[in-house]
Scaffold this motif. Structure first.
Motif, PDB file in Angstrom:
ATOM      1  N   ALA A   2      -1.351  65.309  35.368  1.00 10.83           N
ATOM      2  CA  ALA A   2      -0.993  66.697  35.716  1.00 10.83           C
ATOM      3  C   ALA A   2      -1.985  67.683  35.125  1.00 10.83           C
ATOM      4  O   ALA A   2      -2.386  68.667  35.762  1.00 10.83           O
ATOM      5  N   GLY A   3      -2.419  67.436  33.879  1.00 10.24           N
ATOM      6  CA  GLY A   3      -3.391  68.342  33.276  1.00 10.24           C
ATOM      7  C   GLY A   3      -4.706  68.346  34.026  1.00 10.24           C
ATOM      8  O   GLY A   3      -5.338  69.387  34.210  1.00 10.24           O
ATOM      9  N   VAL A   4      -5.144  67.152  34.446  1.00  6.68           N
ATOM     10  CA  VAL A   4      -6.396  67.068  35.209  1.00  6.68           C
ATOM     11  C   VAL A   4      -6.269  67.827  36.540  1.00  6.68           C
ATOM     12  O   VAL A   4      -7.174  68.566  36.946  1.00  6.68           O
ATOM     13  N   MET A   5      -5.128  67.677  37.208  1.00  7.95           N
ATOM     14  CA  MET A   5      -4.936  68.371  38.481  1.00  7.95           C
ATOM     15  C   MET A   5      -4.900  69.881  38.281  1.00  7.95           C
ATOM     16  O   MET A   5      -5.478  70.649  39.061  1.00  7.95           O
TER      17      MET A   5
ATOM     18  N   ALA B 228      -8.369  71.151  37.702  1.00  8.56           N
ATOM     19  CA  ALA B 228      -9.151  71.144  38.946  1.00  8.56           C
ATOM     20  C   ALA B 228      -8.750  72.313  39.847  1.00  8.56           C
ATOM     21  O   ALA B 228      -9.605  72.982  40.451  1.00  8.56           O
ATOM     22  N   LEU B 229      -7.450  72.575  39.930  1.00  7.89           N
ATOM     23  CA  LEU B 229      -7.000  73.708  40.758  1.00  7.89           C
ATOM     24  C   LEU B 229      -7.490  75.037  40.212  1.00  7.89           C
ATOM     25  O   LEU B 229      -7.894  75.939  40.956  1.00  7.89           O
ATOM     26  N   LEU B 230      -7.443  75.211  38.893  1.00  6.12           N
ATOM     27  CA  LEU B 230      -7.957  76.455  38.295  1.00  6.12           C
ATOM     28  C   LEU B 230      -9.444  76.626  38.561  1.00  6.12           C
ATOM     29  O   LEU B 230      -9.916  77.726  38.862  1.00  6.12           O
TER      30      LEU B 230
ATOM     31  N   THR C 198     -13.380  80.016  44.332  1.00  9.99           N
ATOM     32  CA  THR C 198     -13.041  80.764  45.555  1.00  9.99           C
ATOM     33  C   THR C 198     -13.110  82.271  45.331  1.00  9.99           C
ATOM     34  O   THR C 198     -13.623  83.021  46.168  1.00  9.99           O
ATOM     35  N   LEU C 199     -12.588  82.732  44.187  1.00  7.22           N
ATOM     36  CA  LEU C 199     -12.641  84.172  43.886  1.00  7.22           C
ATOM     37  C   LEU C 199     -14.074  84.669  43.765  1.00  7.22           C
ATOM     38  O   LEU C 199     -14.428  85.744  44.255  1.00  7.22           O
ATOM     39  N   VAL C 200     -14.901  83.901  43.115  1.00  6.01           N
ATOM     40  CA  VAL C 200     -16.300  84.319  42.959  1.00  6.01           C
ATOM     41  C   VAL C 200     -17.000  84.386  44.310  1.00  6.01           C
ATOM     42  O   VAL C 200     -17.719  85.343  44.621  1.00  6.01           O
TER      43      VAL C 200
END
Length: 334
Positions: free
Chosen positions: A109-112, A115-117, A123-125
């Motif tokens: 879960a931490g890895v996912m 990765a999402l962050l 995407t924002l950049v």
């Protein structure tokens, strides 16, 4: 202690058997292929020697095989019993291995989440660079940018002027519609009034009926004309004159009166026989007073042997019409 034990210095008895070659104890064997005395010592360890673990000082945290410090508090907490709400004591759960501080173990879960962050930040950049940077404007010179900004300001000013003009036109159209309706109503009213005065429209209203009876002398055209003038001066708005034969003529501004044969009267070319009746619309009291002034119409007719009678009407009707007059010379002033 025996002498043999003293000579070996080990405190152990010397085993029985042949003496070591090479002479007395403590002297090296002169043979070239003689073994190392230390290898033959019963106290020497056989096999490879492993390094000793460093001594742990009192109060210091122990370390594992790899040199990391072991968190004993975590181990102790993991082994403590867990209280349950049903009154039973949960047995301590011992972890499979020691908890090693300094080593960060990431779960799936931490890895996912990481990765999402990272994907969100990327995407924002990209979006920021896409919306804030125009390749065309980025390659444009500063003078061109100033000119473009000036053109945009001028266009905005023109659009604002167009908006104000359209709003003014809308207000004018709204007020113009009301003005046109008001003007139409006023024109209709004026046309009705002029139609009544010109004799082209019938009229009703309060008024009088005035009857002229001849005596020794017939009623002359001058007496009828004087009566019409007095009535107009008293505020008459519409009139018509009728003869004994019920012929009726509308009296307007251009109406003329002539004496006819046998006491008849010619009005607008039409012959009327006596007695004559004038029907007039206006204030009855005022018009009656105007005809009865001393030396006026009533006095003159009675002086010629005739008579004048009055009849007030709440609703007097003037129904005779006059053909419209075609003007040949007069024109309205523009």
């Amino acid at each position: 202690m025996s002498d043999e034990q003293t000579e070996t210095g080990t405190g152990w008895p010397q085993p029985a058997g042949p003496a070591r070659p090479g002479g007395p104890a403590g002297e090296p064997d002169p043979r070239p292929d003689a073994p190392d005395p230390d290898e033959l010592s019963p106290l020497a360890p056989h096999g490879p020697v492993e390094p000793e673990s460093p001594a742990v000082e009192p109060g210091a945290a122990p370390v594992d095989d790899e040199g990391a410090t072991v968190d004993l508090s975590a181990v102790s907490r993991s082994e403590q019993p867990v209280e349950r709400t049903d009154g039973l004591e949960e047995l301590p759960v011992r972890r499979a291995g020691p908890v090693v501080a300094g080593r960060w173990r990431l779960s799936t879960a931490g890895v996912m989440i990481a990765a999402l962050l990272a994907l969100l930040g990327f995407t924002l950049v990209v979006q920021l660079k896409t919306t804030s940077t125009d390749p065309t404007l980025g390659a444009t010179r500063q003078e061109d940018l100033v000119r473009i900004l000036s053109d945009l300001d001028a266009r905005e000013n023109r659009l604002q002027q167009d908006i104000r003009a359209l709003e003014d036109s809308q207000r004018q159209l709204a007020s113009g519609e009301q003005g046109r309706q008001a003007a139409l109503d006023e024109a209709t009213r004026r046309a009705d009034e002029l139609g009544v005065l010109a004799g082209t429209l019938p009229a009703v209203g309060p008024g009088l009926t005035v009857q002229f009876y001849g005596g020794a002398k017939p009623i002359s055209a001058n007496r009828v004309l004087d009566a019409v003038q007095e009535l107009r001066g008293a505020g008459a708005e519409a009139m018509q004159i009728s003869g004994g034969d019920r012929a009726t003529v509308r009296v307007i501004a251009s109406t003329y009166f002539l004496d006819g044969e046998n006491g008849s009267l010619v009005v607008e070319g039409r012959r009327l026989s006596a007695p004559f009746t004038i029907t007039v619309i206006g204030d009855p009291a005022t018009m009656r007073t105007a005809l009865n002034i001393p030396g006026g119409v009533v006095a003159s007719v009675r002086g010629d042997g005739g008579n004048v009678t009055f009849g007030e009407r709440e609703v007097a009707e003037v129904s005779a019409l006059h053909l419209p007059i075609k003007l040949e010379h007069a024109r309205p002033v523009s």
